[in-house]
Design a protein around this motif. Structure first.
Motif, PDB file in Angstrom:
ATOM      1  N   THR A 240       0.835  -1.198   0.000  1.00 62.09           N
ATOM      2  CA  THR A 240       0.000   0.000   0.000  1.00 62.09           C
ATOM      3  C   THR A 240       0.867   1.245   0.000  1.00 62.09           C
ATOM      4  O   THR A 240       1.982   1.248   0.519  1.00 62.09           O
ATOM      5  N   ILE A 241       0.327   2.293  -0.572  1.00 63.66           N
ATOM      6  CA  ILE A 241       0.953   3.615  -0.559  1.00 63.66           C
ATOM      7  C   ILE A 241      -0.024   4.561   0.122  1.00 63.66           C
ATOM      8  O   ILE A 241      -1.183   4.659  -0.282  1.00 63.66           O
ATOM      9  N   ASN A 242       0.430   5.222   1.176  1.00 63.74           N
ATOM     10  CA  ASN A 242      -0.420   6.134   1.945  1.00 63.74           C
ATOM     11  C   ASN A 242       0.065   7.560   1.736  1.00 63.74           C
ATOM     12  O   ASN A 242       1.262   7.846   1.859  1.00 63.74           O
ATOM     13  N   ILE A 243      -0.853   8.451   1.432  1.00 62.29           N
ATOM     14  CA  ILE A 243      -0.530   9.835   1.098  1.00 62.29           C
ATOM     15  C   ILE A 243      -1.472  10.757   1.865  1.00 62.29           C
ATOM     16  O   ILE A 243      -2.677  10.509   1.923  1.00 62.29           O
ATOM     17  N   GLN A 244      -0.901  11.817   2.451  1.00 67.22           N
ATOM     18  CA  GLN A 244      -1.714  12.875   3.047  1.00 67.22           C
ATOM     19  C   GLN A 244      -1.340  14.196   2.405  1.00 67.22           C
ATOM     20  O   GLN A 244      -0.176  14.451   2.092  1.00 67.22           O
ATOM     21  N   TYR A 350       2.706  13.970   3.735  1.00 66.05           N
ATOM     22  CA  TYR A 350       3.054  12.677   4.313  1.00 66.05           C
ATOM     23  C   TYR A 350       2.963  11.611   3.229  1.00 66.05           C
ATOM     24  O   TYR A 350       1.968  11.555   2.504  1.00 66.05           O
ATOM     25  N   VAL A 351       4.010  10.804   3.106  1.00 68.94           N
ATOM     26  CA  VAL A 351       4.025   9.684   2.177  1.00 68.94           C
ATOM     27  C   VAL A 351       4.607   8.487   2.895  1.00 68.94           C
ATOM     28  O   VAL A 351       5.651   8.590   3.557  1.00 68.94           O
ATOM     29  N   MET A 352       3.920   7.341   2.795  1.00 69.23           N
ATOM     30  CA  MET A 352       4.418   6.127   3.425  1.00 69.23           C
ATOM     31  C   MET A 352       4.096   4.937   2.518  1.00 69.23           C
ATOM     32  O   MET A 352       2.989   4.847   1.981  1.00 69.23           O
TER      33      MET A 352
END
Length: 353
Positions: A240-244, A350-352
């Motif tokens: 998964t790629i999480n972006i804020q 934010y990127v994870m």
């Protein structure tokens, strides 16, 4: 309050228990991706207060398959005894299938979403700030457990200059590639939990309006847009790629691209001037047919939380806790997809992955 950018756990051995760095706070999310074994009887995900045997369990989330089509049991284990269990019929977790479970910490409850759809809320019986451990057990394989802190609040700021709707991947000077997150070893295997008594089934929850990012948290770090980084190891089912971020107050459009050496596997392009999100791929130097259905989940001047989950046949896209789209793979060699690019009228915080 301290903020942590915790690295995910990848492919942990089951049973598994791992530390939640910094504990829980309102607005924090935990994303568990994996696969339910074909002949599963049950599995569980626990949020608990310590990793020792007999520790209090604030949330026991337990899909079971001893009757068709399966159901979900939730409960709390406190002071060496179980509380009254709650049951959710018509479980969305199917044996033999992959899944993404999203747990969102809210002020009064945990919001539980499966594959982008709201499943249920579970009210807190133990204060969530006492939780410091996540454990998983049963007939399940887990590919990743990822953590994301609350969406920061942004003061008003001017828009960034517009970018072309269908960009390529120009080199970004001065920004070295950012590494991914290495695997972390698990904690020792957890002993079994006490047996849970049965109670009559509870009626299902009504539809949920979805998760709104929580305001009032300071920014954790800044990213310069246009932003480009390497996704070490490429993609695979379960990653998964999480972006804020936040769309600018007078935004026209922005884009998120997942690319490979000679193309773009996923071009995700919210367009405020057309009130639509365009999805496409660029293969052999040409864009294909656009996909435009699914509505517009973004708003000018509003922060957003986005997750792109790579599955075997498609990308699953979740915005603010609600599934908005799936996009079937047009470039099937997932491991080659190793570039993430963000550009346009957006602030990225934010990127994870």
């Amino acid at each position: 309050m301290a903020f942590y950018n915790q690295e995910p756990f990848y492919n942990p051995s089951i049973p598994f228990a791992g530390s939640i760095q910094g504990g829980l706070q309102e607005g924090k999310t935990i994303t568990i991706s994996g696969r339910i074994l074909p002949r599963a009887e049950r599995f569980h995900v626990n949020l608990q207060c310590g990793s020792k045997s007999g520790a209090d369990i604030a949330l026991h989330f337990n899909p079971r398959y001893d009757s068709y089509p399966g159901y979900i049991v939730t409960n709390t284990f406190q002071r060496s005894s179980w509380g009254k269990e709650e049951r959710k019929q018509n479980s969305p977790f199917t044996p033999g299938s992959s899944f993404t479970l999203l747990i969102i910490v809210q002020r009064d409850s945990y919001q539980l979403n499966a594959n982008g759809c709201h499943v249920m809320d579970y009210r807190h019986c133990i204060p969530f700030n006492a939780v410091d451990t996540i454990s998983v057990g049963g007939n399940v394989e887990v590919t990743s457990i990822a953590f994301q802190n609350p969406a920061p609040y942004f003061p008003p700021q001017p828009a960034f200059p517009g970018f072309p709707a269908q960009p390529g991947f120009p080199a970004q000077p001065g920004f070295p590639a950012q590494p991914g997150f290495p695997a972390q070893p698990g904690f020792p295997a957890m002993p079994g939990f006490p047996a849970m008594p049965g109670f009559p089934a509870q009626p299902g929850c009504p539809p949920h309006p979805g998760f709104t990012p929580q305001p009032g948290f300071p920014a954790q770090q800044g990213y310069v847009v246009p932003y480009k980084t390497i996704v070490n190891g490429g993609l695979h089912p379960g990653r998964t790629i999480n972006i804020q971020g936040m769309a600018s107050f007078n935004a026209k459009r922005f884009h998120i691209n997942l690319g490979f050496n000679k193309g773009i596997a996923l071009h995700y392009n919210p367009r405020f001037d057309e009130n639509v999100v365009v999805r496409n791929s660029k293969l052999r130097d040409k864009y294909g047919e656009e996909e435009r259905c699914g509505g517009m989940p973004f708003h000018r001047g509003q922060p957003f939380t986005m997750m792109i989950s790579c599955e075997a046949q498609f990308f699953r896209i979740i915005v603010n806790g609600n599934q908005t789209n799936t996009y079937k793979h047009r470039h099937p060699h997932l491991q080659q997809i190793d570039v993430l690019e963000v550009g346009g009228d957006v602030t990225l915080t934010y990127v994870m992955f």
